[in-house]
Motif scaffolding. Structure first.
Motif, PDB file in Angstrom:
ATOM      1  N   ILE A   1       5.817 -25.418   0.213  1.00  0.00           N
ATOM      2  CA  ILE A   1       6.765 -24.339   0.499  1.00  0.00           C
ATOM      3  C   ILE A   1       7.987 -24.466  -0.402  1.00  0.00           C
ATOM      4  N   ASN A   2       8.489 -25.685  -0.557  1.00  0.00           N
ATOM      5  CA  ASN A   2       9.655 -25.910  -1.407  1.00  0.00           C
ATOM      6  C   ASN A   2       9.394 -25.520  -2.849  1.00  0.00           C
ATOM      7  N   ARG A   3       8.221 -25.849  -3.334  1.00  0.00           N
ATOM      8  CA  ARG A   3       7.894 -25.511  -4.722  1.00  0.00           C
ATOM      9  C   ARG A   3       7.828 -24.002  -4.921  1.00  0.00           C
ATOM     10  N   ARG A   4       7.287 -23.312  -3.938  1.00  0.00           N
ATOM     11  CA  ARG A   4       7.235 -21.851  -4.024  1.00  0.00           C
ATOM     12  C   ARG A   4       8.640 -21.267  -3.921  1.00  0.00           C
ATOM     13  N   LEU A   5       9.482 -21.889  -3.107  1.00  0.00           N
ATOM     14  CA  LEU A   5      10.873 -21.466  -2.980  1.00  0.00           C
ATOM     15  C   LEU A   5      11.587 -21.616  -4.317  1.00  0.00           C
ATOM     16  N   SER A   6      11.329 -22.725  -4.993  1.00  0.00           N
ATOM     17  CA  SER A   6      11.941 -22.973  -6.296  1.00  0.00           C
ATOM     18  C   SER A   6      11.454 -21.984  -7.339  1.00  0.00           C
ATOM     19  N   GLU A   7      10.139 -21.723  -7.332  1.00  0.00           N
ATOM     20  CA  GLU A   7       9.571 -20.754  -8.280  1.00  0.00           C
ATOM     21  C   GLU A   7      10.182 -19.377  -8.073  1.00  0.00           C
TER      22      GLU A   7
ATOM     23  N   THR B   1       4.753 -14.762  -2.777  1.00  0.00           N
ATOM     24  CA  THR B   1       5.318 -16.064  -2.425  1.00  0.00           C
ATOM     25  C   THR B   1       5.535 -16.172  -0.926  1.00  0.00           C
ATOM     26  N   MET B   2       6.072 -15.117  -0.310  1.00  0.00           N
ATOM     27  CA  MET B   2       6.295 -15.143   1.133  1.00  0.00           C
ATOM     28  C   MET B   2       4.982 -15.253   1.898  1.00  0.00           C
ATOM     29  N   MET B   3       3.960 -14.569   1.405  1.00  0.00           N
ATOM     30  CA  MET B   3       2.651 -14.634   2.050  1.00  0.00           C
ATOM     31  C   MET B   3       2.102 -16.068   2.010  1.00  0.00           C
ATOM     32  N   ARG B   4       2.266 -16.701   0.862  1.00  0.00           N
ATOM     33  CA  ARG B   4       1.770 -18.067   0.710  1.00  0.00           C
ATOM     34  C   ARG B   4       2.586 -19.064   1.538  1.00  0.00           C
ATOM     35  N   MET B   5       3.882 -18.826   1.628  1.00  0.00           N
ATOM     36  CA  MET B   5       4.726 -19.695   2.445  1.00  0.00           C
ATOM     37  C   MET B   5       4.354 -19.581   3.923  1.00  0.00           C
ATOM     38  N   ALA B   6       4.060 -18.363   4.354  1.00  0.00           N
ATOM     39  CA  ALA B   6       3.619 -18.167   5.740  1.00  0.00           C
ATOM     40  C   ALA B   6       2.325 -18.919   6.001  1.00  0.00           C
ATOM     41  N   ARG B   7       1.425 -18.908   5.034  1.00  0.00           N
ATOM     42  CA  ARG B   7       0.154 -19.609   5.202  1.00  0.00           C
ATOM     43  C   ARG B   7       0.367 -21.125   5.267  1.00  0.00           C
ATOM     44  N   GLU B   8       1.313 -21.637   4.495  1.00  0.00           N
ATOM     45  CA  GLU B   8       1.628 -23.076   4.559  1.00  0.00           C
ATOM     46  C   GLU B   8       2.195 -23.439   5.939  1.00  0.00           C
ATOM     47  N   LEU B   9       3.055 -22.591   6.469  1.00  0.00           N
ATOM     48  CA  LEU B   9       3.608 -22.836   7.812  1.00  0.00           C
ATOM     49  C   LEU B   9       2.510 -22.782   8.859  1.00  0.00           C
ATOM     50  N   GLU B  10       1.591 -21.844   8.697  1.00  0.00           N
ATOM     51  CA  GLU B  10       0.477 -21.731   9.643  1.00  0.00           C
ATOM     52  C   GLU B  10      -0.369 -22.989   9.624  1.00  0.00           C
ATOM     53  N   ARG B  11      -0.535 -23.577   8.447  1.00  0.00           N
ATOM     54  CA  ARG B  11      -1.332 -24.804   8.336  1.00  0.00           C
ATOM     55  C   ARG B  11      -0.615 -25.994   8.967  1.00  0.00           C
TER      56      ARG B  11
ATOM     57  N   SER C   1       0.816  -1.216   0.000  1.00  0.00           N
ATOM     58  CA  SER C   1       0.000   0.000   0.000  1.00  0.00           C
ATOM     59  C   SER C   1       0.851   1.268   0.000  1.00  0.00           C
ATOM     60  N   LEU C   2       2.068   1.175   0.554  1.00  0.00           N
ATOM     61  CA  LEU C   2       2.938   2.346   0.626  1.00  0.00           C
ATOM     62  C   LEU C   2       3.672   2.606  -0.683  1.00  0.00           C
ATOM     63  N   GLN C   3       4.053   1.519  -1.347  1.00  0.00           N
ATOM     64  CA  GLN C   3       4.840   1.680  -2.578  1.00  0.00           C
ATOM     65  C   GLN C   3       4.485   0.557  -3.534  1.00  0.00           C
ATOM     66  N   GLN C   4       4.075   0.915  -4.736  1.00  0.00           N
ATOM     67  CA  GLN C   4       3.724  -0.112  -5.711  1.00  0.00           C
ATOM     68  C   GLN C   4       4.977  -0.878  -6.116  1.00  0.00           C
ATOM     69  N   PRO C   5       5.007  -2.177  -5.825  1.00  0.00           N
ATOM     70  CA  PRO C   5       6.211  -2.953  -6.148  1.00  0.00           C
ATOM     71  C   PRO C   5       6.290  -3.282  -7.634  1.00  0.00           C
ATOM     72  N   LEU C   6       7.505  -3.546  -8.095  1.00  0.00           N
ATOM     73  CA  LEU C   6       7.698  -4.047  -9.449  1.00  0.00           C
ATOM     74  C   LEU C   6       7.106  -5.453  -9.530  1.00  0.00           C
ATOM     75  N   PRO C   7       6.824  -5.948 -10.743  1.00  0.00           N
ATOM     76  CA  PRO C   7       6.197  -7.271 -10.876  1.00  0.00           C
ATOM     77  C   PRO C   7       6.957  -8.383 -10.163  1.00  0.00           C
ATOM     78  N   GLU C   8       8.305  -8.379 -10.289  1.00  0.00           N
ATOM     79  CA  GLU C   8       9.083  -9.432  -9.634  1.00  0.00           C
ATOM     80  C   GLU C   8       9.065  -9.284  -8.117  1.00  0.00           C
ATOM     81  N   GLU C   9       8.993  -8.025  -7.648  1.00  0.00           N
ATOM     82  CA  GLU C   9       8.907  -7.790  -6.210  1.00  0.00           C
ATOM     83  C   GLU C   9       7.552  -8.240  -5.666  1.00  0.00           C
ATOM     84  N   LEU C  10       6.506  -7.969  -6.432  1.00  0.00           N
ATOM     85  CA  LEU C  10       5.169  -8.413  -6.031  1.00  0.00           C
ATOM     86  C   LEU C  10       5.106  -9.933  -5.973  1.00  0.00           C
ATOM     87  N   LYS C  11       5.767 -10.588  -6.925  1.00  0.00           N
ATOM     88  CA  LYS C  11       5.812 -12.046  -6.935  1.00  0.00           C
ATOM     89  C   LYS C  11       6.510 -12.560  -5.686  1.00  0.00           C
TER      90      LYS C  11
END
Length: 219
Positions: free
Chosen positions: A206-212, A83-93, A69-79
């Motif tokens: 998590i590993n697959r997201r890490l690889s991506e 990815t980190m958000m999804r990895m956190a959700r996998e750890l939470e599960r 919300s503070l700064q629009q990230p570049l496409p690779e930064e958004l990716k």
């Protein structure tokens, strides 16, 4: 230049939180090994520890959304952030599955299940947990090193976990036939091994997201 540096610093802070969350989940997984088979194992303690995992999950998601919300990230930064958000959700599960196992122990209200199950089940269950724990250990090392060298090995280990899962299902059925009077105590173990199998699946995700993400960094 300042904005970019600030953005990078914020990303590094989120990465550190993600690793801390992973270390907390790993610590809890290690405690599951004896939860059914050690006298006076505190299953309630594991449930309480999950609050820390949930806190990390909320913090990581809030930090990422705030940063976007503070700064629009570049496409690779958004990716990377996604990815980190999804990895956190996998750890939470994974944390949720740990809680599920702990709650089973409490519901069984048996201090030590060893007298009610075969040695084969005890050994197989611990091997299944050891494999899942090692999978997460390697994954966290890959996150720290920013590499994806563990992906293939982790996926092979997941196949071993799946094989143990099906083998242990048959072992429980056999134990039930041998001691039908203990069915009430043995039946919840079907859920216990399912929860451990799901933990391993989340580690694979998590590993697959890490690889991506690693492939994205190289492009």
């Amino acid at each position: 230049m300042y904005k970019m540096t600030n953005f990078s610093n914020e990303v590094q802070t989120i990465e550190r939180d993600l690793l801390s969350m992973g270390d907390e989940v790993l610590h809890q997984m290690e405690q599951l090994n004896d939860v059914f088979f050690a006298p006076n194992k505190d299953a309630n303690g594991l449930i309480q520890q999950d609050e820390m995992v949930d806190k990390y999950d909320r913090q990581i998601h809030t930090s990422i959304l705030h940063l976007i919300s503070l700064q629009q990230p570049l496409p690779e930064e958004l990716k990377t952030l996604t990815t980190m958000m999804r990895m956190a959700r996998e750890l939470e599960r994974i944390g949720d599955q740990i809680v599920n196992v702990a709650e089973l122990k409490i519901e069984l209200d048996v201090n030590d299940l060893r007298p009610y199950v075969s040695d084969s089940f005890v050994g197989g269950y611990k091997e299944m947990l050891d494999l899942s724990t090692d999978m997460l250990t390697q994954t966290l090392e890959g996150m720290k090193d920013k590499s994806h060298q563990s992906v293939k090995k982790v996926e092979h280990q997941d196949e071993d976990v799946d094989a143990l899962f099906f083998s242990l299902q048959q072992q429980i059925i056999y134990d039930m036939k041998e001691t039908p009077e203990q069915i009430e105590k043995l039946a919840p173990l079907f859920l216990a091994i399912r929860y451990v199998e799901r933990m391993a699946d989340h580690v694979v995700n998590i590993n697959r997201r890490l690889s991506e993400n690693h492939e994205l960094d190289r492009s």
